[in-house]
Design an enzyme around this catalytic site. Sequence first.
Site, PDB file in Angstrom:
ATOM      1  N   GLU A 282       0.829  -1.215   0.000  1.00  0.00           N
ATOM      2  CA  GLU A 282       0.000   0.000   0.000  1.00  0.00           C
ATOM      3  C   GLU A 282       0.859   1.259   0.000  1.00  0.00           C
ATOM      4  O   GLU A 282       0.421   2.308  -0.452  1.00  0.00           O
ATOM      5  CB  GLU A 282      -0.925   0.019   1.225  1.00  0.00           C
ATOM      6  CG  GLU A 282      -2.248  -0.680   0.989  1.00  0.00           C
ATOM      7  CD  GLU A 282      -3.277  -0.428   2.081  1.00  0.00           C
ATOM      8  OE1 GLU A 282      -2.980   0.271   3.068  1.00  0.00           O
ATOM      9  OE2 GLU A 282      -4.389  -0.951   1.946  1.00  0.00           O
ATOM     10  N   HIS A 303       9.465 -26.648  -1.141  1.00  0.00           N
ATOM     11  CA  HIS A 303       8.928 -27.837  -1.808  1.00  0.00           C
ATOM     12  C   HIS A 303       7.762 -27.489  -2.721  1.00  0.00           C
ATOM     13  O   HIS A 303       7.034 -28.364  -3.169  1.00  0.00           O
ATOM     14  CB  HIS A 303       8.508 -28.868  -0.756  1.00  0.00           C
ATOM     15  CG  HIS A 303       9.677 -29.333   0.059  1.00  0.00           C
ATOM     16  ND1 HIS A 303      10.328 -30.524  -0.160  1.00  0.00           N
ATOM     17  CD2 HIS A 303      10.345 -28.722   1.064  1.00  0.00           C
ATOM     18  CE1 HIS A 303      11.342 -30.637   0.692  1.00  0.00           C
ATOM     19  NE2 HIS A 303      11.379 -29.554   1.449  1.00  0.00           N
ATOM     20  N   LYS A 417     -14.128  -0.540  -3.981  1.00  0.00           N
ATOM     21  CA  LYS A 417     -15.230  -0.249  -3.057  1.00  0.00           C
ATOM     22  C   LYS A 417     -16.373   0.429  -3.798  1.00  0.00           C
ATOM     23  O   LYS A 417     -17.539   0.062  -3.626  1.00  0.00           O
ATOM     24  CB  LYS A 417     -14.754   0.674  -1.919  1.00  0.00           C
ATOM     25  CG  LYS A 417     -13.823   0.019  -0.925  1.00  0.00           C
ATOM     26  CD  LYS A 417     -13.561   0.955   0.238  1.00  0.00           C
ATOM     27  CE  LYS A 417     -12.435   0.453   1.115  1.00  0.00           C
ATOM     28  NZ  LYS A 417     -11.981   1.441   2.074  1.00  0.00           N
TER      29      LYS A 417
HETATM   30  O1  PA5 Z   1      -4.142   0.839   5.486  1.00  0.00           O
HETATM   31  C1  PA5 Z   1      -5.268   1.212   5.313  1.00  0.00           C
HETATM   32  O2  PA5 Z   1      -5.574   2.410   5.401  1.00  0.00           O
HETATM   33  C2  PA5 Z   1      -6.391   0.242   4.993  1.00  0.00           C
HETATM   34  O3  PA5 Z   1      -5.950  -1.062   4.886  1.00  0.00           O
HETATM   35  C3  PA5 Z   1      -7.430   0.322   6.110  1.00  0.00           C
HETATM   36  O4  PA5 Z   1      -6.826   0.008   7.318  1.00  0.00           O
HETATM   37  C4  PA5 Z   1      -8.598  -0.615   5.827  1.00  0.00           C
HETATM   38  O5  PA5 Z   1      -9.180  -0.321   4.594  1.00  0.00           O
HETATM   39  C5  PA5 Z   1      -9.642  -0.492   6.927  1.00  0.00           C
HETATM   40  O6  PA5 Z   1     -10.098   0.817   7.021  1.00  0.00           O
HETATM   41  P1  PA5 Z   1     -10.946   1.300   8.261  1.00  0.00           P
HETATM   42  O7  PA5 Z   1     -10.117   1.192   9.474  1.00  0.00           O
HETATM   43  O8  PA5 Z   1     -11.312   2.715   7.940  1.00  0.00           O
HETATM   44  O9  PA5 Z   1     -12.172   0.407   8.345  1.00  0.00           O
END
Ligand code: PA5
Length: 440
Positions: A282, A303, A417
């Site tokens: 990310e 393996h 999303k």
């Molecule tokens: O790193 C990030 O920002 C994402 O992986 C969020 O943690 C994830 O989408 C969950 O978001 P939220 O805590 O708003 O539900």
Amino acid sequence: MKVSLNYKNVLKFVSEEEIKNNEKATLVALDTLLNKKGAGSDFLGWIEYAKNYDKEEFARIKKAAAKIHANSEVLVVIGIGGSYLGAKAVIEALKPYFCQKKDLEVIFVGNNLSSTYVAELLAYVKNKDFSINVISKSGTTTEPAIAFRLFKELLIEKYGIAAKERIFATTDKAKGALRELSTTEGYETFVVPDDIGGRYSWFTAVGLLPICASGIDIDELMKGANDAYNDCKNTPYLENSSLLYSSIRNLLYQKKKCIEVLVNFEPKLSYISEWWKQLYGESEGKDHKGLFPASLVYSTDLHSMGQYIQDGMRIMFETILNIQNPETDFTLKSEENNLDGLNFLSGVNFDSVAKKAMQGTILAHVDGGVPNLVLEMEKMDAYHLGYLLYFFMFSCGISGYMLGVNPFNQPGVENYKKNMFALLGKPGYEELRKKLLERL
Ligand code: PA5
């Protein structure tokens, strides 16, 4: 430093001189990070968090964890992405493989859309005493929101009005549906700081409540993280494993090594790799750039994936996480008839078989054209794990700036999303829905 970097086995691919020459670029990235000069600098609350964290909230986390311990057999932790991976990684790494009966079970949900998983977990906790920790910074993420609705319903069915005493919400301090719901229903709440993104939040209340409830020493975790902060910040380049790791992985990337495989020999650490993949994926995977973070557990995966690593496309390098001293070890014995031919191992410690497998693998893979880095740590306990996770976050910030991206946003996560909402018929997404349906 408590995490040291052995880069001897990249020197066939990247020279000492190139590494030295990369010091300036690395120090520019360090300055950008520490002095908040780069993109995403409003999400740097994690840098000094292990020193500056809210001590009053920390004490409340311990109290809530003790309460959960006293009245529950299971803690259901609801969250996805950065809102669950850190806690899951720490708990898996530090708890025994096989649960002791009296231990509080910490079970994660809301991190997938498997109806089977959710239904089986609802059935599993139905006749058990349980509490819920729902975690969502935005408070609106679909997967945890649906899971919360289901588990809250079950909790109310079991405990009636007292259910709210068993719900702990970790969310934004002021906004979002979960914050509103918590205020209306009177749940105890903990805060996800505004300036810390999900993948950097394991040592805030996001990770600490489930971790503490599982019985792990959160003071030690914080101490490790704070020591890592001081070491990463103050150690000179050529002795600084965080800066060198960032520098070398970027040099390898420039040489078209596009995949970094994080390897460990301890299956308990698989979720450390999952957390690491989110952290790097990310943070760096944007603007059509970035190393692809992958992970393997050896010797298991030797393996299966071993053939590809040895002999497939030469597009990857390996980073081995080597824990020098295992939690437990034992000696192999001799057998009178030696029918299995294993007596040459009598008197040998089991873990040293793993270490030899590691050395043999490194040499074979380097011969096959795979550069190798080893991150060494003396042992795995709460202190060292806190240190390691912070080490990775710091290195990731540096590395992202060296790559020229904003390591602290994740705009790409929104696309699926929107499509999902449109396809589910959520109000406000009518136009997009029409367009998507034409393509299906
Ligand atoms: O790193 C990030 O920002 C994402 O992986 C969020 O943690 C994830 O989408 C969950 O978001 P939220 O805590 O708003 O539900």
